[in-house]
Structure formats: C-alpha cells, structure tokens
Design a protein around this motif. Structure first.
Motif, PDB file in Angstrom:
ATOM      1  N   SER A  24       0.825  -1.215   0.000  1.00 17.24           N
ATOM      2  CA  SER A  24       0.000   0.000   0.000  1.00 17.24           C
ATOM      3  C   SER A  24       0.856   1.261   0.000  1.00 17.24           C
ATOM      4  CB  SER A  24      -0.928   0.011   1.216  1.00 17.24           C
ATOM      5  OG  SER A  24      -1.768  -1.109   1.193  1.00 17.24           O
ATOM      6  N   VAL A  25       1.892   1.285   0.832  1.00 16.24           N
ATOM      7  CA  VAL A  25       2.769   2.458   0.889  1.00 16.24           C
ATOM      8  C   VAL A  25       3.486   2.635  -0.445  1.00 16.24           C
ATOM      9  CG1 VAL A  25       4.883   3.368   1.964  1.00 16.24           C
ATOM     10  CG2 VAL A  25       3.059   2.444   3.383  1.00 16.24           C
ATOM     11  N   GLY A  26       3.914   1.549  -1.060  1.00 14.94           N
ATOM     12  CA  GLY A  26       4.578   1.636  -2.360  1.00 14.94           C
ATOM     13  C   GLY A  26       3.667   2.182  -3.437  1.00 14.94           C
ATOM     14  N   LEU A  27       2.419   1.720  -3.476  1.00 13.82           N
ATOM     15  CA  LEU A  27       1.472   2.202  -4.484  1.00 13.82           C
ATOM     16  C   LEU A  27       1.102   3.662  -4.262  1.00 13.82           C
ATOM     17  CD1 LEU A  27      -0.865  -0.907  -4.877  1.00 13.82           C
ATOM     18  CD2 LEU A  27       0.780  -0.020  -6.526  1.00 13.82           C
ATOM     19  N   ILE A  28       0.915   4.039  -3.024  1.00 16.47           N
ATOM     20  CA  ILE A  28       0.570   5.436  -2.725  1.00 16.47           C
ATOM     21  C   ILE A  28       1.735   6.350  -3.066  1.00 16.47           C
ATOM     22  CG2 ILE A  28       0.061   7.050  -0.834  1.00 16.47           C
ATOM     23  CD1 ILE A  28      -1.615   4.727   0.405  1.00 16.47           C
ATOM     24  N   SER A  31       1.934   6.760  -6.806  1.00 16.84           N
ATOM     25  CA  SER A  31       0.902   7.640  -7.369  1.00 16.84           C
ATOM     26  C   SER A  31       1.182   9.106  -7.066  1.00 16.84           C
ATOM     27  CB  SER A  31      -0.477   7.250  -6.831  1.00 16.84           C
ATOM     28  OG  SER A  31      -0.567   7.555  -5.456  1.00 16.84           O
ATOM     29  N   ILE A  32       1.887   9.384  -5.987  1.00 20.32           N
ATOM     30  CA  ILE A  32       2.234  10.773  -5.661  1.00 20.32           C
ATOM     31  C   ILE A  32       3.414  11.248  -6.513  1.00 20.32           C
ATOM     32  CG2 ILE A  32       3.179  12.264  -3.834  1.00 20.32           C
ATOM     33  CD1 ILE A  32       1.549  10.555  -1.836  1.00 20.32           C
ATOM     34  N   ILE A  33       4.394  10.389  -6.711  1.00 22.76           N
ATOM     35  CA  ILE A  33       5.630  10.778  -7.395  1.00 22.76           C
ATOM     36  C   ILE A  33       5.494  10.813  -8.912  1.00 22.76           C
ATOM     37  CG2 ILE A  33       8.027  10.053  -7.804  1.00 22.76           C
ATOM     38  CD1 ILE A  33       8.048   8.962  -4.971  1.00 22.76           C
TER      39      ILE A  33
END
Length: 155
Positions: A24-28, A31-33
C-alpha cells in the motif's frame, strides 16, 4: 526469560499485515511521485502509435493453450521430483524403517511418473502435440526483377 504471548498465527498475521502495508505504501508513493500528463497518445492502447486492427476477441489455435498446459504439467513434475529425491536420499530414514521407506518412496514415484506418462501418451494419441505445417503457396505476382537475381540469396 520473557515468554512471548504471540502464537504462530499471530506471527503469520503480522507478516500479512506487513506485506499489505508495504504494498500500500509503495502504491501510494508511486501515485504521488509519478508524472500526471495524460494525452491522446498515452491513452491509446499501444503507446508506440500502432493502430489496433480488429477487436480483441480474435481466435487463436487451441493447440497453443494445450501445449502450454502440458508444459506446466511437466514443470510441476520437476517441482515434486526434487523434494522427493532429497527425502529419498536420507540414509538414516531409510535404515531406520528397515528399508520400508525406500520401497514406499520408489513405488510412489514410479506411480507418479506413470500417471504423467499416461497423460503425455493421451496428449500424443489425441494429436495435441502435432502442429499443422504451413502450405507453401506459389505467388502469382509478376516481378520486374528476374528470378535468377534471387538465386544467390535463396540458399
């Protein structure tokens, strides 16, 4: 000594929650970067600019799937043969059971290989492994270049 209150299932639960959190942290973060510049070319099916021809429901020869399934079947055989060979080679286990384990293991593996060979014989008998050879067609195209010019490139 401090006794842990965590059971084996609790440890597995912590690993599952850690994996979910990591993904989840990797996907979020992604998506931000990532850059957000959609345009017509980025939204097409192929970013290379190739236009699609026909629809996605094209028919494929079923033999491609049959060969893939047969390949997977024999790959699974290797997955089961390696651990069997490691356990079968345990000298203490074999001698500890007065060679009964050895006879059981070898019989079990011969039955396993026989069933796989039976599946291969079935696929072979049903001609699932035979490929249709392409028919060479002679073109009726009349080229301005004489056919003798192609002879040195033919072989």
């Amino acid at each position: 000594m401090i006794e842990p209150n965590l059971t084996e299932f609790g440890t597995v639960l912590i690993f599952i929650l850690g994996a979910i959190t990591f993904v989840s942290v990797g996907l979020i973060a992604a998506s931000i970067i990532r850059p957000k510049k959609p345009n017509y070319e980025k939204l097409t099916t192929y970013e290379s600019g190739e236009e699609t021809i026909g629809n996605a429901w094209g028919q494929f020869n079923i033999k491609f799937y049959i060969v893939a399934i047969i390949f997977l079947l024999f790959e699974v055989e290797i997955i089961y043969l390696f651990p069997w060979a490691v356990i079968f080679g345990d000298k203490e286990l074999i001698q500890g059971t007065d060679y009964a384990w050895a006879w059981f293991a070898i019989t079990e593996m011969f039955i396993f290989i026989f069933i796989l060979a039976l599946g291969l014989a079935y696929a072979w008998r049903k001609c699932y492994l035979d490929w249709v050879k392409p028919v060479n067609r002679v073109s009726d195209f009349k080229s301005p270049i004489p056919t003798e010019a192609y002879q040195k490139y033919k072989d």
